[in-house]
Scaffold this active site. Structure first.
Site, PDB file in Angstrom:
ATOM      1  N   ASP A  41       3.607  99.283  36.151  1.00  0.00           N
ATOM      2  CA  ASP A  41       2.999  98.080  36.715  1.00  0.00           C
ATOM      3  C   ASP A  41       3.200  96.859  35.817  1.00  0.00           C
ATOM      4  O   ASP A  41       2.410  95.927  35.831  1.00  0.00           O
ATOM      5  CB  ASP A  41       1.505  98.308  36.981  1.00  0.00           C
ATOM      6  CG  ASP A  41       0.751  98.699  35.714  1.00  0.00           C
ATOM      7  OD1 ASP A  41       1.419  98.893  34.676  1.00  0.00           O
ATOM      8  OD2 ASP A  41      -0.481  98.792  35.760  1.00  0.00           O
ATOM      9  N   HIS A 249      29.761  92.719  24.475  1.00  0.00           N
ATOM     10  CA  HIS A 249      28.382  92.485  24.901  1.00  0.00           C
ATOM     11  C   HIS A 249      27.418  93.428  24.168  1.00  0.00           C
ATOM     12  O   HIS A 249      26.549  94.049  24.775  1.00  0.00           O
ATOM     13  CB  HIS A 249      28.252  92.614  26.421  1.00  0.00           C
ATOM     14  CG  HIS A 249      28.900  91.469  27.139  1.00  0.00           C
ATOM     15  ND1 HIS A 249      29.189  91.491  28.481  1.00  0.00           N
ATOM     16  CD2 HIS A 249      29.334  90.265  26.695  1.00  0.00           C
ATOM     17  CE1 HIS A 249      29.765  90.348  28.822  1.00  0.00           C
ATOM     18  NE2 HIS A 249      29.866  89.585  27.756  1.00  0.00           N
ATOM     19  N   ASP A 266      25.923  85.691  19.027  1.00  0.00           N
ATOM     20  CA  ASP A 266      26.144  84.929  20.263  1.00  0.00           C
ATOM     21  C   ASP A 266      24.768  84.776  20.886  1.00  0.00           C
ATOM     22  O   ASP A 266      24.207  85.737  21.417  1.00  0.00           O
ATOM     23  CB  ASP A 266      27.096  85.716  21.171  1.00  0.00           C
ATOM     24  CG  ASP A 266      27.459  84.952  22.440  1.00  0.00           C
ATOM     25  OD1 ASP A 266      26.736  83.999  22.805  1.00  0.00           O
ATOM     26  OD2 ASP A 266      28.460  85.333  23.082  1.00  0.00           O
ATOM     27  N   ASP A 277      25.003  78.318  24.977  1.00  0.00           N
ATOM     28  CA  ASP A 277      25.764  79.553  24.769  1.00  0.00           C
ATOM     29  C   ASP A 277      26.656  79.358  23.547  1.00  0.00           C
ATOM     30  O   ASP A 277      27.782  78.878  23.662  1.00  0.00           O
ATOM     31  CB  ASP A 277      26.587  79.856  26.035  1.00  0.00           C
ATOM     32  CG  ASP A 277      27.376  81.143  25.918  1.00  0.00           C
ATOM     33  OD1 ASP A 277      27.156  81.899  24.960  1.00  0.00           O
ATOM     34  OD2 ASP A 277      28.222  81.393  26.800  1.00  0.00           O
ATOM     35  N   HIS A 356      39.188  88.339  25.870  1.00  0.00           N
ATOM     36  CA  HIS A 356      38.378  87.772  26.960  1.00  0.00           C
ATOM     37  C   HIS A 356      38.873  86.374  27.277  1.00  0.00           C
ATOM     38  O   HIS A 356      39.821  85.882  26.649  1.00  0.00           O
ATOM     39  CB  HIS A 356      36.890  87.767  26.578  1.00  0.00           C
ATOM     40  CG  HIS A 356      36.589  87.091  25.273  1.00  0.00           C
ATOM     41  ND1 HIS A 356      36.660  85.715  25.112  1.00  0.00           N
ATOM     42  CD2 HIS A 356      36.239  87.592  24.061  1.00  0.00           C
ATOM     43  CE1 HIS A 356      36.348  85.411  23.861  1.00  0.00           C
ATOM     44  NE2 HIS A 356      36.094  86.525  23.193  1.00  0.00           N
ATOM     45  N   HIS A 360      33.955  79.245  30.060  1.00  0.00           N
ATOM     46  CA  HIS A 360      33.384  79.311  31.405  1.00  0.00           C
ATOM     47  C   HIS A 360      32.457  78.139  31.618  1.00  0.00           C
ATOM     48  O   HIS A 360      32.007  77.511  30.654  1.00  0.00           O
ATOM     49  CB  HIS A 360      32.642  80.648  31.600  1.00  0.00           C
ATOM     50  CG  HIS A 360      31.646  80.938  30.507  1.00  0.00           C
ATOM     51  ND1 HIS A 360      30.372  80.400  30.515  1.00  0.00           N
ATOM     52  CD2 HIS A 360      31.738  81.655  29.358  1.00  0.00           C
ATOM     53  CE1 HIS A 360      29.728  80.801  29.427  1.00  0.00           C
ATOM     54  NE2 HIS A 360      30.532  81.554  28.697  1.00  0.00           N
ATOM     55  N   HIS A 367      26.805  81.912  32.623  1.00  0.00           N
ATOM     56  CA  HIS A 367      28.111  81.891  33.299  1.00  0.00           C
ATOM     57  C   HIS A 367      27.839  81.142  34.596  1.00  0.00           C
ATOM     58  O   HIS A 367      27.479  81.737  35.609  1.00  0.00           O
ATOM     59  CB  HIS A 367      28.632  83.305  33.558  1.00  0.00           C
ATOM     60  CG  HIS A 367      28.892  84.058  32.273  1.00  0.00           C
ATOM     61  ND1 HIS A 367      28.836  85.419  32.171  1.00  0.00           N
ATOM     62  CD2 HIS A 367      29.210  83.611  31.029  1.00  0.00           C
ATOM     63  CE1 HIS A 367      29.101  85.782  30.912  1.00  0.00           C
ATOM     64  NE2 HIS A 367      29.331  84.693  30.219  1.00  0.00           N
ATOM     65  N   GLU A 393      35.435  79.352  23.626  1.00  0.00           N
ATOM     66  CA  GLU A 393      35.037  80.481  22.792  1.00  0.00           C
ATOM     67  C   GLU A 393      36.167  81.466  22.501  1.00  0.00           C
ATOM     68  O   GLU A 393      36.097  82.631  22.885  1.00  0.00           O
ATOM     69  CB  GLU A 393      33.872  81.224  23.451  1.00  0.00           C
ATOM     70  CG  GLU A 393      34.082  81.573  24.919  1.00  0.00           C
ATOM     71  CD  GLU A 393      32.895  82.329  25.486  1.00  0.00           C
ATOM     72  OE1 GLU A 393      32.526  83.353  24.910  1.00  0.00           O
ATOM     73  OE2 GLU A 393      32.342  81.889  26.513  1.00  0.00           O
ATOM     74  N   TYR A 397      39.509  90.254  17.823  1.00  0.00           N
ATOM     75  CA  TYR A 397      38.735  91.484  17.631  1.00  0.00           C
ATOM     76  C   TYR A 397      39.664  92.605  17.182  1.00  0.00           C
ATOM     77  O   TYR A 397      40.578  92.986  17.913  1.00  0.00           O
ATOM     78  CB  TYR A 397      38.030  91.860  18.951  1.00  0.00           C
ATOM     79  CG  TYR A 397      37.230  90.695  19.508  1.00  0.00           C
ATOM     80  CD1 TYR A 397      35.922  90.459  19.091  1.00  0.00           C
ATOM     81  CD2 TYR A 397      37.817  89.784  20.395  1.00  0.00           C
ATOM     82  CE1 TYR A 397      35.204  89.368  19.557  1.00  0.00           C
ATOM     83  CE2 TYR A 397      37.108  88.678  20.870  1.00  0.00           C
ATOM     84  CZ  TYR A 397      35.810  88.483  20.443  1.00  0.00           C
ATOM     85  OH  TYR A 397      35.107  87.391  20.903  1.00  0.00           O
ATOM     86  N   ARG A 415      34.254  85.456  16.813  1.00  0.00           N
ATOM     87  CA  ARG A 415      34.242  84.544  17.969  1.00  0.00           C
ATOM     88  C   ARG A 415      33.528  83.271  17.518  1.00  0.00           C
ATOM     89  O   ARG A 415      32.557  83.335  16.752  1.00  0.00           O
ATOM     90  CB  ARG A 415      33.532  85.169  19.174  1.00  0.00           C
ATOM     91  CG  ARG A 415      33.416  84.225  20.367  1.00  0.00           C
ATOM     92  CD  ARG A 415      33.079  84.929  21.691  1.00  0.00           C
ATOM     93  NE  ARG A 415      31.753  85.509  21.750  1.00  0.00           N
ATOM     94  CZ  ARG A 415      31.503  86.804  21.625  1.00  0.00           C
ATOM     95  NH1 ARG A 415      32.471  87.658  21.399  1.00  0.00           N
ATOM     96  NH2 ARG A 415      30.255  87.257  21.703  1.00  0.00           N
ATOM     97  N   GLU A 417      32.025  79.743  19.391  1.00  0.00           N
ATOM     98  CA  GLU A 417      31.780  79.229  20.743  1.00  0.00           C
ATOM     99  C   GLU A 417      30.931  77.964  20.702  1.00  0.00           C
ATOM    100  O   GLU A 417      29.830  77.957  20.141  1.00  0.00           O
ATOM    101  CB  GLU A 417      31.050  80.306  21.561  1.00  0.00           C
ATOM    102  CG  GLU A 417      30.671  79.867  22.959  1.00  0.00           C
ATOM    103  CD  GLU A 417      30.104  81.002  23.800  1.00  0.00           C
ATOM    104  OE1 GLU A 417      29.498  81.926  23.222  1.00  0.00           O
ATOM    105  OE2 GLU A 417      30.264  80.961  25.029  1.00  0.00           O
TER     106      GLU A 417
HETATM  107  N1  GLY Z   1      27.207  84.856  25.859  1.00  0.00           N
HETATM  108  C1  GLY Z   1      28.135  85.281  26.825  1.00  0.00           C
HETATM  109  C2  GLY Z   1      29.368  84.543  26.764  1.00  0.00           C
HETATM  110  O1  GLY Z   1      29.678  83.979  25.730  1.00  0.00           O
HETATM  111  O2  GLY Z   1      30.074  84.397  27.717  1.00  0.00           O
HETATM  112 MN    MN Z   2      30.173  82.086  26.695  1.00  0.00          MN
HETATM  113 MN    MN Z   3      28.334  83.386  24.286  1.00  0.00          MN
END
Ligand code: GLY
Ligand code: MN
Ligand code: MN
Length: 456
Positions: A41, A249, A266, A277, A356, A360, A367, A393, A397, A415, A417
Site C-alpha cells: 500500500d 545505465h 550521470d 542531464d 551510444h 538527445h 529523453h 554526451e 567505454y 562520458r 555530458e
Molecule cells: N542520463 C541518461 C542519458 O544521458 O541519456
Molecule cells: Mn543524456
Molecule cells: Mn545523462
C-alpha cells in the site's frame, strides 16, 4: 500553484498554440498520470504525465483536460474544461490537499472546472456533432478505455440524431513539436536546474574518496539537488566507479570506490518538471593516471568540437561526423584502433568504444519528445532551430573484459555530458558550473584535500 516557476499565462499560451493546430469542430482530451504502487500500500512519489503538465501545470493524478474547438462562425471559438478529484475532507487529511474545482478554475486559467464524477455525463455531450477527436493514442490504457466508452455512448444515440467524431487523430506528434521549442521562461528554468545540478557534480568531486561507497556519493548529489529546490532527480542517478562506468545505465550504486579508478556520475535534478542531464567523470583520488587522462581528454576534445558546431542550420549529422573523426583519430593515435586511419574514419571505427548516441532532446523528459528527422526527408536528421535544447554526451567505454586492447586501457569508461540550447546565432551551454577540464577537476579536488589536511 506550487513551485511551477511558470505563470498561468505560460500554460494558457501553450493551450492557445494547440488550439491553433486543432482542426475546426474538434475535441482534444488529455489525461493526468496515476499513482503507481511501489509495494503493497505504498506508492512511488507521484510524477505528473508530462504532456498533461505541459498544457495545465496541474499536479494531481486522475485529472482530465478537455479542449473544445468549435467552428469560426461561433462567437466563442474554443473552451477548456478541467475535470479533477473532488474535495474530500477524509481523503485530504490522510493523503494531502486537493486543489478542488474552485481553485482549478481560478488558478489554472481554464473556462470550466468540474468533478471527475461528472465526466461520463458531460464528455459524450461535448463529443456529439464534432468532426475530430484528438488524444494521445496508446499512451494511457485507462484513457483509451474511457474514450472508447464515451464514443460508444454518443454512437448509441445515433437514432436520436447524435453523431460521434469520425476523425480520430493521434496528438502525440503535435504535442512533441510544441514541447521541442522552449520559451524564454522554460529556458530560465533549465538554466536554474543546470546550475543546481552542476553544483551537485561539484559536491560529488569534493566528497569523493577512496573507500567510500557509490551510494554515499549519490546521497551527496540528491542532498545538493533538494536543498536548492530540485527535490527529485530527473532520472535515477548513475554513480559508477571503475569498470561500472562501462555499464551505460548502471544505477545499482552499491560498490566501494577504489584507488586509481575513475568515477562516472550521470545525474540531473528536476525543477518545476524540467530535467538537467549532466555527466562528469573524474579520478576518485583526485589525480588522473596517464591513460585515464588520455581517454578523458579525447572525449572532451570531441565534446567541445561538437558543442562549438551547434547553430541553426547544422544538425546532429554534422556533429556525429565531427565527433566520429576526432574519436577515431585519437583512438588510432593511442594505438587502441589499428589499421589504415582513412579507412577507420570512413567506417567510423570509434563506434566500437563509443557505443551510444551523441545526444538527445532535453526538456520535461530527460529523453525529451520531438522528431529527430526532417519532415520531408525522413532519412535526414533535422536542422537545429532556436529554442531546441539537447544534450551532447560523447563517451568511450573500454570494459575490463576487452582483450583486444592493451591491459592498461581496460576498465576505463568516460562520458562527458552538457546541456545545450540552440540560439539565434549559435548556442548557449546551460551547463556552466560543473568542472570539466582535467586542470579544473584536479585543482578542485586538490584544494579540498589541502583544506582537509590543514584542518586536521
Ligand atoms: N542520463 C541518461 C542519458 O544521458 O541519456
Ligand atoms: Mn543524456
Ligand atoms: Mn545523462
Amino acid at each position: 500553484m506550487k513551485q511551477t516557476l511558470l505563470t498561468i499565462e505560460d500554460f494558457i499560451n501553450r493551450r492557445e498554440k494547440l488550439f491553433a493546430l486543432m482542426p475546426e469542430n474538434s475535441v482534444a482530451i488529455f489525461a493526468a498520470g496515476h499513482e503507481v504502487t511501489r509495494s503493497n500500500d505504498t506508492e512511488y512519489l507521484f510524477c505528473q504525465d508530462k504532456n498533461f503538465y505541459y498544457l495545465t501545470g496541474f499536479n494531481e493524478p486522475e485529472a482530465i483536460l478537455v479542449m473544445v474547438k468549435t467552428t469560426p462562425s461561433d462567437t466563442k471559438q474554443h473552451s477548456t474544461y478541467l475535470f479533477s478529484l473532488e474535495k474530500d475532507a477524509l481523503q485530504e487529511v490522510w493523503h494531502g490537499r486537493r486543489i478542488g474545482q474552485v481553485k482549478a478554475k481560478s488558478d489554472y486559467g481554464v473556462d470550466h472546472s468540474a468533478e471527475l464524477a461528472e465526466i461520463d455525463q458531460l464528455l459524450p455531450e461535448l463529443l456529439n456533432q464534432k468532426q475530430s477527436l484528438l488524444y494521445l493514442q496508446g499512451d494511457n490504457d485507462q484513457l483509451d478505455k474511457k474514450v472508447n466508452a464515451w464514443l460508444k455512448k454518443v454512437q448509441a444515440g445515433n437514432r436520436l440524431g447524435k453523431k460521434a467524431p469520425q476523425n480520430i487523430i493521434n496528438a502525440t506528434a503535435l504535442l512533441a513539436e510544441l514541447r521541442l521549442f522552449k520559451s524564454a521562461n522554460e529556458l530560465n528554468i533549465m538554466r536554474k536546474v543546470n546550475v543546481i545540478s552542476g553544483g551537485a557534480h561539484q559536491r560529488a568531486m569534493e566528497k569523493s574518496a577512496v573507500g567510500k561507497y557509490e551510494y554515499q556519493i549519490e546521497a551527496e548529489i540528491l542532498h545538493e539537488f533538494a536543498r536548492h529546490g530540485a527535490r527529485h532527480a530527473a532520472y535515477n542517478s548513475i554513480v559508477a566507479g571503475g569498470d561500472n562506468a562501462n555499464i551505460l545505465h548502471y544505477t545499482d550504486n552499491s560498490e566501494v570506490l577504489n584507488d586509481n579508478e575513475l568515477l562516472l556520475i550521470d545525474a540531473g535534478g528536476e525543477l518545476a518538471g524540467y530535467a538537467a542531464d549532466i555527466t562528469r567523470t573524474f579520478p576518485i583520488n583526485g589525480k588522473f593516471t596517464a591513460e585515464q587522462k588520455a581517454i578523458y581528454q579525447l572525449v572532451l576534445d570531441s565534446q567541445l568540437a561538437a558543442i562549438a558546431a551547434i547553430k541553426p542550420g547544422n544538425s546532429l549529422a554534422n556533429l556525429n561526423e565531427l565527433v566520429g573523426e576526432i574519436l577515431t583519430t585519437g583512438l588510432f593515435e593511442l594505438g587502441i584502433l589499428t589499421g589504415d586511419l582513412n579507412e577507420l574514419i570512413a567506417e567510423n571505427a570509434c563506434k566500437k568504444y563509443f557505443i551510444h548516441g551523441l545526444g538527445h532532446w532535453l526538456g520535461l523528459d530527460v529523453h525529451d519528445v520531438g522528431d529527430y528527422h526532417a519532415n520531408d526527408k525522413r532519412q535526414q536528421l533535422r536542422a537545429f532551430e532556436p529554442g531546441m535544447v539537447m544534450t551532447i554526451e560523447p563517451g568511450l567505454y573500454i570494459p575490463l573484459t576487452d582483450t583486444d586492447v592493451d591491459e592498461k586501457w581496460r576498465g576505463i569508461g568516460v562520458r562527458i555530458e552538457d546541456n545545450i540550447a540552440v540560439t539565434d546565432q549559435g548556442h548557449e551551454n546551460l551547463t556552466v558550473n560543473a568542472p570539466k577540464s582535467v586542470a579544473e577537476i584536479e585543482a578542485l579536488m586538490a584544494a579540498v584535500k589541502l583544506k582537509a589536511k590543514t584542518e586536521a
